[in-house]
Design a protein around this motif. Structure first.
Motif, PDB file in Angstrom:
ATOM      1  N   SER A 188      -6.726  -1.235  10.211  1.00 18.67           N
ATOM      2  CA  SER A 188      -6.487  -1.119   8.762  1.00 18.67           C
ATOM      3  C   SER A 188      -4.999  -1.204   8.455  1.00 18.67           C
ATOM      4  O   SER A 188      -4.579  -1.895   7.525  1.00 18.67           O
ATOM      5  N   GLN A 189      -4.203  -0.494   9.248  1.00 17.37           N
ATOM      6  CA  GLN A 189      -2.755  -0.472   9.024  1.00 17.37           C
ATOM      7  C   GLN A 189      -2.122  -1.825   9.312  1.00 17.37           C
ATOM      8  O   GLN A 189      -1.180  -2.233   8.632  1.00 17.37           O
ATOM      9  N   LYS A 190      -2.639  -2.528  10.316  1.00 17.73           N
ATOM     10  CA  LYS A 190      -2.108  -3.845  10.645  1.00 17.73           C
ATOM     11  C   LYS A 190      -2.315  -4.826   9.497  1.00 17.73           C
ATOM     12  O   LYS A 190      -1.512  -5.748   9.291  1.00 17.73           O
ATOM     13  N   LEU A 191      -3.394  -4.612   8.746  1.00 16.91           N
ATOM     14  CA  LEU A 191      -3.677  -5.472   7.594  1.00 16.91           C
ATOM     15  C   LEU A 191      -2.856  -5.073   6.360  1.00 16.91           C
ATOM     16  O   LEU A 191      -2.931  -5.725   5.327  1.00 16.91           O
ATOM     17  N   GLY A 192      -2.100  -3.971   6.480  1.00 14.42           N
ATOM     18  CA  GLY A 192      -1.229  -3.566   5.375  1.00 14.42           C
ATOM     19  C   GLY A 192      -1.746  -2.417   4.542  1.00 14.42           C
ATOM     20  O   GLY A 192      -1.205  -2.146   3.465  1.00 14.42           O
ATOM     21  N   TYR A 193      -2.783  -1.706   5.019  1.00 16.64           N
ATOM     22  CA  TYR A 193      -3.364  -0.588   4.275  1.00 16.64           C
ATOM     23  C   TYR A 193      -3.001   0.731   4.944  1.00 16.64           C
ATOM     24  O   TYR A 193      -2.760   0.787   6.151  1.00 16.64           O
ATOM     25  N   ARG A 194      -2.986   1.783   4.152  1.00 13.50           N
ATOM     26  CA  ARG A 194      -2.581   3.086   4.683  1.00 13.50           C
ATOM     27  C   ARG A 194      -3.601   3.660   5.653  1.00 13.50           C
ATOM     28  O   ARG A 194      -3.257   4.424   6.548  1.00 13.50           O
ATOM     29  N   GLY A 195      -4.834   3.277   5.473  1.00 11.76           N
ATOM     30  CA  GLY A 195      -5.877   3.800   6.345  1.00 11.76           C
ATOM     31  C   GLY A 195      -7.202   3.131   6.038  1.00 11.76           C
ATOM     32  O   GLY A 195      -7.291   2.211   5.215  1.00 11.76           O
ATOM     33  N   TYR A 196      -8.262   3.613   6.669  1.00 11.00           N
ATOM     34  CA  TYR A 196      -9.584   3.008   6.515  1.00 11.00           C
ATOM     35  C   TYR A 196     -10.141   3.100   5.089  1.00 11.00           C
ATOM     36  O   TYR A 196     -10.716   2.120   4.600  1.00 11.00           O
ATOM     37  N   PRO A 197      -9.975   4.236   4.363  1.00 14.48           N
ATOM     38  CA  PRO A 197     -10.485   4.285   2.984  1.00 14.48           C
ATOM     39  C   PRO A 197      -9.873   3.189   2.095  1.00 14.48           C
ATOM     40  O   PRO A 197     -10.569   2.592   1.271  1.00 14.48           O
TER      41      PRO A 197
ATOM     42  N   ALA B 155      -9.390  16.729  -7.483  1.00 15.43           N
ATOM     43  CA  ALA B 155     -10.143  15.524  -7.130  1.00 15.43           C
ATOM     44  C   ALA B 155      -9.390  14.818  -6.016  1.00 15.43           C
ATOM     45  O   ALA B 155      -8.178  14.599  -6.120  1.00 15.43           O
ATOM     46  N   LEU B 156     -10.077  14.489  -4.951  1.00 18.19           N
ATOM     47  CA  LEU B 156      -9.429  13.882  -3.793  1.00 18.19           C
ATOM     48  C   LEU B 156      -9.823  12.421  -3.666  1.00 18.19           C
ATOM     49  O   LEU B 156     -10.955  12.088  -3.322  1.00 18.19           O
ATOM     50  N   VAL B 157      -8.872  11.536  -3.973  1.00 18.68           N
ATOM     51  CA  VAL B 157      -9.052  10.093  -3.807  1.00 18.68           C
ATOM     52  C   VAL B 157      -7.786   9.565  -3.166  1.00 18.68           C
ATOM     53  O   VAL B 157      -6.680   9.899  -3.585  1.00 18.68           O
ATOM     54  N   ASP B 158      -7.929   8.749  -2.121  1.00 22.97           N
ATOM     55  CA  ASP B 158      -6.772   8.227  -1.411  1.00 22.97           C
ATOM     56  C   ASP B 158      -5.903   7.372  -2.330  1.00 22.97           C
ATOM     57  O   ASP B 158      -6.405   6.530  -3.069  1.00 22.97           O
ATOM     58  N   ARG B 159      -4.585   7.592  -2.301  1.00 28.19           N
ATOM     59  CA  ARG B 159      -3.657   6.758  -3.069  1.00 28.19           C
ATOM     60  C   ARG B 159      -3.484   5.439  -2.334  1.00 28.19           C
ATOM     61  O   ARG B 159      -2.741   5.355  -1.367  1.00 28.19           O
ATOM     62  N   GLY B 160      -4.157   4.411  -2.791  1.00 27.93           N
ATOM     63  CA  GLY B 160      -4.089   3.132  -2.107  1.00 27.93           C
ATOM     64  C   GLY B 160      -3.281   2.103  -2.872  1.00 27.93           C
ATOM     65  O   GLY B 160      -2.699   2.384  -3.898  1.00 27.93           O
ATOM     66  N   GLN B 161      -3.259   0.906  -2.341  1.00 23.57           N
ATOM     67  CA  GLN B 161      -2.557  -0.192  -2.990  1.00 23.57           C
ATOM     68  C   GLN B 161      -3.497  -0.907  -3.960  1.00 23.57           C
ATOM     69  O   GLN B 161      -3.144  -1.916  -4.538  1.00 23.57           O
ATOM     70  N   THR B 162      -4.681  -0.397  -4.129  1.00 22.77           N
ATOM     71  CA  THR B 162      -5.692  -1.046  -4.949  1.00 22.77           C
ATOM     72  C   THR B 162      -5.862  -0.356  -6.280  1.00 22.77           C
ATOM     73  O   THR B 162      -5.684   0.855  -6.388  1.00 22.77           O
TER      74      THR B 162
ATOM     75  N   LEU C 296      -8.792   0.298   3.149  1.00 30.77           N
ATOM     76  CA  LEU C 296      -9.389  -0.966   3.575  1.00 30.77           C
ATOM     77  C   LEU C 296     -10.751  -1.165   2.924  1.00 30.77           C
ATOM     78  O   LEU C 296     -11.075  -2.263   2.447  1.00 30.77           O
ATOM     79  N   LYS C 297     -11.560  -0.099   2.841  1.00 36.54           N
ATOM     80  CA  LYS C 297     -12.882  -0.205   2.214  1.00 36.54           C
ATOM     81  C   LYS C 297     -12.759  -0.605   0.748  1.00 36.54           C
ATOM     82  O   LYS C 297     -13.515  -1.444   0.244  1.00 36.54           O
ATOM     83  N   MET C 298     -11.804   0.002   0.043  1.00 35.54           N
ATOM     84  CA  MET C 298     -11.617  -0.342  -1.361  1.00 35.54           C
ATOM     85  C   MET C 298     -11.149  -1.783  -1.516  1.00 35.54           C
ATOM     86  O   MET C 298     -11.558  -2.499  -2.427  1.00 35.54           O
ATOM     87  N   ALA C 299     -10.274  -2.218  -0.614  1.00 38.14           N
ATOM     88  CA  ALA C 299      -9.775  -3.599  -0.677  1.00 38.14           C
ATOM     89  C   ALA C 299     -10.895  -4.598  -0.409  1.00 38.14           C
ATOM     90  O   ALA C 299     -10.926  -5.685  -0.991  1.00 38.14           O
ATOM     91  N   ILE C 300     -11.825  -4.231   0.479  1.00 37.63           N
ATOM     92  CA  ILE C 300     -12.969  -5.109   0.757  1.00 37.63           C
ATOM     93  C   ILE C 300     -13.819  -5.262  -0.497  1.00 37.63           C
ATOM     94  O   ILE C 300     -14.293  -6.358  -0.821  1.00 37.63           O
ATOM     95  N   TYR C 301     -14.010  -4.151  -1.238  1.00 38.68           N
ATOM     96  CA  TYR C 301     -14.759  -4.241  -2.491  1.00 38.68           C
ATOM     97  C   TYR C 301     -14.074  -5.193  -3.456  1.00 38.68           C
ATOM     98  O   TYR C 301     -14.716  -6.059  -4.065  1.00 38.68           O
ATOM     99  N   GLU C 302     -12.759  -5.040  -3.609  1.00 40.90           N
ATOM    100  CA  GLU C 302     -12.024  -5.908  -4.534  1.00 40.90           C
ATOM    101  C   GLU C 302     -12.135  -7.368  -4.109  1.00 40.90           C
ATOM    102  O   GLU C 302     -12.248  -8.268  -4.945  1.00 40.90           O
ATOM    103  N   SER C 303     -12.078  -7.592  -2.807  1.00 36.67           N
ATOM    104  CA  SER C 303     -12.179  -8.946  -2.296  1.00 36.67           C
ATOM    105  C   SER C 303     -13.547  -9.540  -2.596  1.00 36.67           C
ATOM    106  O   SER C 303     -13.670 -10.705  -2.991  1.00 36.67           O
ATOM    107  N   LEU C 304     -14.594  -8.733  -2.446  1.00 41.84           N
ATOM    108  CA  LEU C 304     -15.938  -9.183  -2.787  1.00 41.84           C
ATOM    109  C   LEU C 304     -16.040  -9.542  -4.265  1.00 41.84           C
ATOM    110  O   LEU C 304     -16.610 -10.565  -4.642  1.00 41.84           O
TER     111      LEU C 304
END
Length: 258
Positions: free
Chosen positions: A55-64, A228-235, A66-74
């Motif tokens: 996940s980090q190699k792809l530029g994301y902070r972690g797996y959560p 409320a706990l939600v990961d601060r992502g790039q998405t 990455l999951k959100m980015a996959i949704y956006e990509s879809l």
């Protein structure tokens, strides 16, 4: 470049384990919403840390993230595709919707687990005893604020939920010790939310905050804090998931109040 395109483009330069992960994600995109990092690692036959590093190699902070980015990509592929085959488009749309549902469910479950039963009891009890309730929501949190205000009004409570901040400030001054001020904020740092919380606190009111997990000016001023706990992502899905988690906290308060 969307997440799925990035995975496809980088695949040839990945290690053996990374290629296994990339292939699994690309072939089972719609299933990722149901997998934790440990479950994904087990399915692919690698370590959990390898999933995090991938996940980090792809530029994301972690797996959560990455999951959100996959949704956006879809979602991007659904809206931009030139493939007119109705069956294919329908399947991609279904996968995107299922992944979003999974992300929302994960955000809500994590948020509920973060807050103790005692916290909910304290907040509901304060609302039940309140002579007057004032509710304020900043940005997207305004939707949850209006929902809470509406349901409290249905019970006969005297509730203030003005859109104009200046009116809210004047109302906060008159809350007094018998009043409760509920502030719902995404970051807990919004200037209007902070100013109103300070005014309500100075007036002697009990302050209930519903905001993102972590220390903030609003949480420090509040008597009861529901986080409320939600990961601060790039998405941009982060705000959407936080709004869903905050709304669920409001729903729990309403159910306990009744």
């Amino acid at each position: 470049m969307t997440c799925l395109i990035k995975i496809r483009s980088l695949r040839e330069n990945m290690s053996a384990n990374e290629k296994k992960l990339a292939d699994f994600v690309l072939e089972n995109t719609g299933l990722i919403r149901d997998y934790s990092s440990q479950q994904l690692a087990s399915a692919v036959g690698i370590s959990q840390s390898s999933v995090v590093k991938f996940s980090q190699k792809l530029g994301y902070r972690g797996y959560p993230d990455l999951k959100m980015a996959i949704y956006e990509s879809l979602s991007h592929e659904v809206t931009s595709t030139t493939n007119t085959a109705a069956g294919g488009a329908s399947l991609r749309q279904k996968n995107a919707e299922e992944l979003l549902f999974g992300l929302k469910q994960e955000a809500i479950e994590t948020t509920v687990a973060l807050n103790s039963k005692e916290k909910f009891d304290q907040a509901a009890g304060a609302l039940r005893r309140a002579e007057r309730v004032q509710v304020f929501g900043a940005g997207l949190s305004g939707l949850a604020a209006r929902s809470l205000a509406y349901h409290l009004m249905l019970t006969g409570k005297a509730v203030v939920n003005e859109a104009e901040v200046l009116v809210q400030l004047a109302q906060a001054d008159g809350l007094g010790k018998g009043g409760v001020f509920v502030v719902i904020s995404e970051t807990g740092e919004d200037s209007d939310a902070v100013a109103l919380t300070q005014r309500a606190k100075s007036a002697g009111a009990t302050v209930i905050a519903i905001c993102r997990c972590g220390t903030s000016p609003v949480s420090l001023l509040s008597d009861i804090v529901l986080e409320a706990l939600v990961d601060r992502g790039q998405t941009n899905l982060s705000s959407l998931l936080l709004a869903a988690a905050q709304q669920h906290l409001v729903d729990i308060l309403v159910s306990r109040f009744n």
